[in-house]
Design an enzyme around this catalytic site. Structure first.
Site, mmCIF file in Angstrom:
data_model
loop_
_atom_site.group_PDB
_atom_site.id
_atom_site.type_symbol
_atom_site.label_atom_id
_atom_site.label_comp_id
_atom_site.label_asym_id
_atom_site.label_seq_id
_atom_site.Cartn_x
_atom_site.Cartn_y
_atom_site.Cartn_z
ATOM 1 N N ARG A 72 39.875 43.639 -36.903
ATOM 2 C CA ARG A 72 39.117 42.492 -36.364
ATOM 3 C C ARG A 72 37.798 42.316 -37.123
ATOM 4 O O ARG A 72 37.414 41.206 -37.454
ATOM 5 C CB ARG A 72 38.814 42.696 -34.886
ATOM 6 N N GLU A 86 51.085 47.704 -18.603
ATOM 7 C CA GLU A 86 51.188 46.573 -19.526
ATOM 8 C C GLU A 86 52.446 46.634 -20.394
ATOM 9 O O GLU A 86 52.426 47.223 -21.472
ATOM 10 C CB GLU A 86 49.944 46.530 -20.434
ATOM 11 N N LYS A 94 49.682 44.048 -16.020
ATOM 12 C CA LYS A 94 49.130 43.246 -17.113
ATOM 13 C C LYS A 94 50.318 42.788 -17.937
ATOM 14 O O LYS A 94 51.008 43.606 -18.559
ATOM 15 C CB LYS A 94 48.160 44.078 -17.948
ATOM 16 N N SER A 101 46.347 38.036 -23.886
ATOM 17 C CA SER A 101 46.430 36.775 -24.637
ATOM 18 C C SER A 101 47.396 36.885 -25.814
ATOM 19 O O SER A 101 47.957 35.865 -26.239
ATOM 20 C CB SER A 101 45.051 36.304 -25.081
ATOM 21 N N GLY A 102 47.572 38.058 -26.374
ATOM 22 C CA GLY A 102 48.676 38.318 -27.302
ATOM 23 C C GLY A 102 48.690 37.581 -28.626
ATOM 24 O O GLY A 102 49.708 37.576 -29.305
ATOM 25 N N GLY A 103 47.590 36.904 -28.979
ATOM 26 C CA GLY A 103 47.593 36.154 -30.232
ATOM 27 C C GLY A 103 47.642 34.649 -30.009
ATOM 28 O O GLY A 103 47.685 33.874 -30.960
ATOM 29 N N ARG A 133 41.397 39.295 -27.557
ATOM 30 C CA ARG A 133 41.129 38.286 -28.589
ATOM 31 C C ARG A 133 40.679 36.947 -28.027
ATOM 32 O O ARG A 133 39.728 36.341 -28.530
ATOM 33 C CB ARG A 133 42.376 38.098 -29.470
HETATM 34 P P1 13P Z 1 44.905 40.466 -26.323
HETATM 35 O O1 13P Z 1 44.368 39.589 -25.216
HETATM 36 O O2 13P Z 1 44.194 40.294 -27.616
HETATM 37 O O3 13P Z 1 46.395 40.386 -26.413
HETATM 38 O O4 13P Z 1 44.580 41.957 -25.907
HETATM 39 C C1 13P Z 1 44.817 42.353 -24.603
HETATM 40 C C2 13P Z 1 45.126 43.771 -24.560
HETATM 41 O O5 13P Z 1 44.472 44.533 -23.901
HETATM 42 C C3 13P Z 1 46.291 44.250 -25.322
HETATM 43 O O6 13P Z 1 46.615 45.538 -24.906
#
Ligand code: 13P
Length: 340
Positions: free
Chosen positions: A33, A177, A219, A261-263, A292
């Site tokens: 990042r 998650e 999550k 958010s995953g990208g 992100r």
């Molecule tokens: P993102 O929202 O960037 O996907 O990250 C969340 C997260 O904690 C991934 O494990």
């Protein structure tokens, strides 16, 4: 296992209008990042950057918790206060990422299993003493030809359940998650199938390991089209498909669901959450737990320079505010333009 504390923590994590900042990037991910804005990644720059986010004036209105990395849990703000104590003082719950990352799953090409169970009981006891009240464990599910396999879903669900049980024993709320990656050219229909399969396996494992559903936060990824798929699902379609899968698989006993958010782009992640939170009659509160989608604009504004700190905090505050509204179904695209 302090059930009263677990209930209190879980309820606070999904308090109305608030969500969780994921700031638990491993040092390797952080380096990736930081590279995008040409900032050297070391212990001090990571401390400075994260401190900047945590000390954003007013962010506590929208943040129920922050997920920290082991290093950050032991670092201090510029005023010399340990970050978990600083956050707790602002009414923000300190959380901790406890997994050791996703590794290749043997005999399952292209698939991963998350490691980190060995010694976890001892680490959780230390984390509790340092102030952590919730934890995170991320499993990674990839969609591709013939995958996810049963072996991958089963292995990851089993690890998630063993982790969740250890957390509850230590009076730390487990955030579980199972992330279905959006990388690839798969359709939204395939994403829906894979998400449903991953959640079914996850909750079957929770039951098998006596994990208390009342003291657990999911999550999850949203059901979106693969990043390279030619047809991208609309906001309403993402919301409808995601909620359909969640209703089928997540017990109503659970105190809440947060999304990664995953990208997705910052605004897409907000719009999707807003569309889901606006739906009536859902059995659980929904909110964000973004890394992100909360941090990108702040990181871009900061660029490693102290003179940009105020602009970075402003950008972070804005995204936190927008997502705080989205978690209540009160966000509107015009609100983004006003701020621009
Ligand atoms: P993102 O929202 O960037 O996907 O990250 C969340 C997260 O904690 C991934 O494990």
């Amino acid at each position: 296992m302090d059930k009263a504390l677990l209930s209190k923590t879980a309820a606070a994590m999904v308090a109305r209008g608030k969500g969780v900042l994921a700031a638990d990037e491993s040092s390797a991910t952080c380096e990736k990042r930081f590279k995008t804005v040409n900032v050297e990644c070391n212990e001090e720059t990571r401390r400075t950057y994260r401190g900047l986010l945590f000390t954003t004036p007013g962010a506590e209105q929208y943040l129920s918790g922050v997920i920290l990395f082991d290093e950050t849990l032991r670092q201090k703000s510029s005023d010399g206060v340990l970050f978990p104590d600083y956050l707790a003082g602002k009414g923000i719950l300190p959380g901790i990422k406890v997994d050791k990352g996703a590794m290749d799953l043997a005999l399952c090409p292209g698939e991963k299993v998350t490691e980190g169970l060995d010694g976890l009981r001892g680490r959780l006891a230390d984390y509790f003493k340092l102030g952590a009240r919730f934890a995170k464990w991320r499993a990674v599910i990839t969609i591709g030809e013939g995958i996810p396999s049963h072996a991958c879903l089963y292995a990851n669900a089993h690890a998630l359940a063993r982790y969740a049980a250890l957390c509850q024993e230590a009076s730390i709320v487990p955030m579980i998650e199972p992330e279905v990656l959006l990388d690839g050219s798969h359709t939204v229909e395939r994403a829906e199938e894979a998400t449903e399969a991953a959640l079914r396996a996850t909750y079957a494992a929770m039951a098998a390991h006596n994990v208390s559903l009342e003291h657990l936060i999911l999550k999850t990824s949203m059901v979106v089209s693969g990043k390279d798929c030619s047809r991208q699902a609309t906001v309403d379609e993402v919301a409808e498909r995601t909620i359909r899968v969640l209703k089928r698989t997540v017990p109503a006993a659970q105190p809440g669901i947060v999304f990664l958010s995953g990208g997705q782009t910052d605004v897409a992640a907000t719009a999707h959450l807003n569309a889901m939170a606006a739906m009536k009659g859902l059995p659980w509160p929904l909110t964000f737990s973004y890394s992100r989608a909360l941090q990108n604009p702040a990181l871009k504004a900061w660029r490693g320079e102290a003179k940009n700190a105020a602009a970075a905090q402003k950008a972070f505050h804005h995204r936190a505010h927008m997502n705080g509204l989205a978690a209540q179904g009160k966000w509107k695209p015009e609100l983004e333009k006003q701020a621009a």
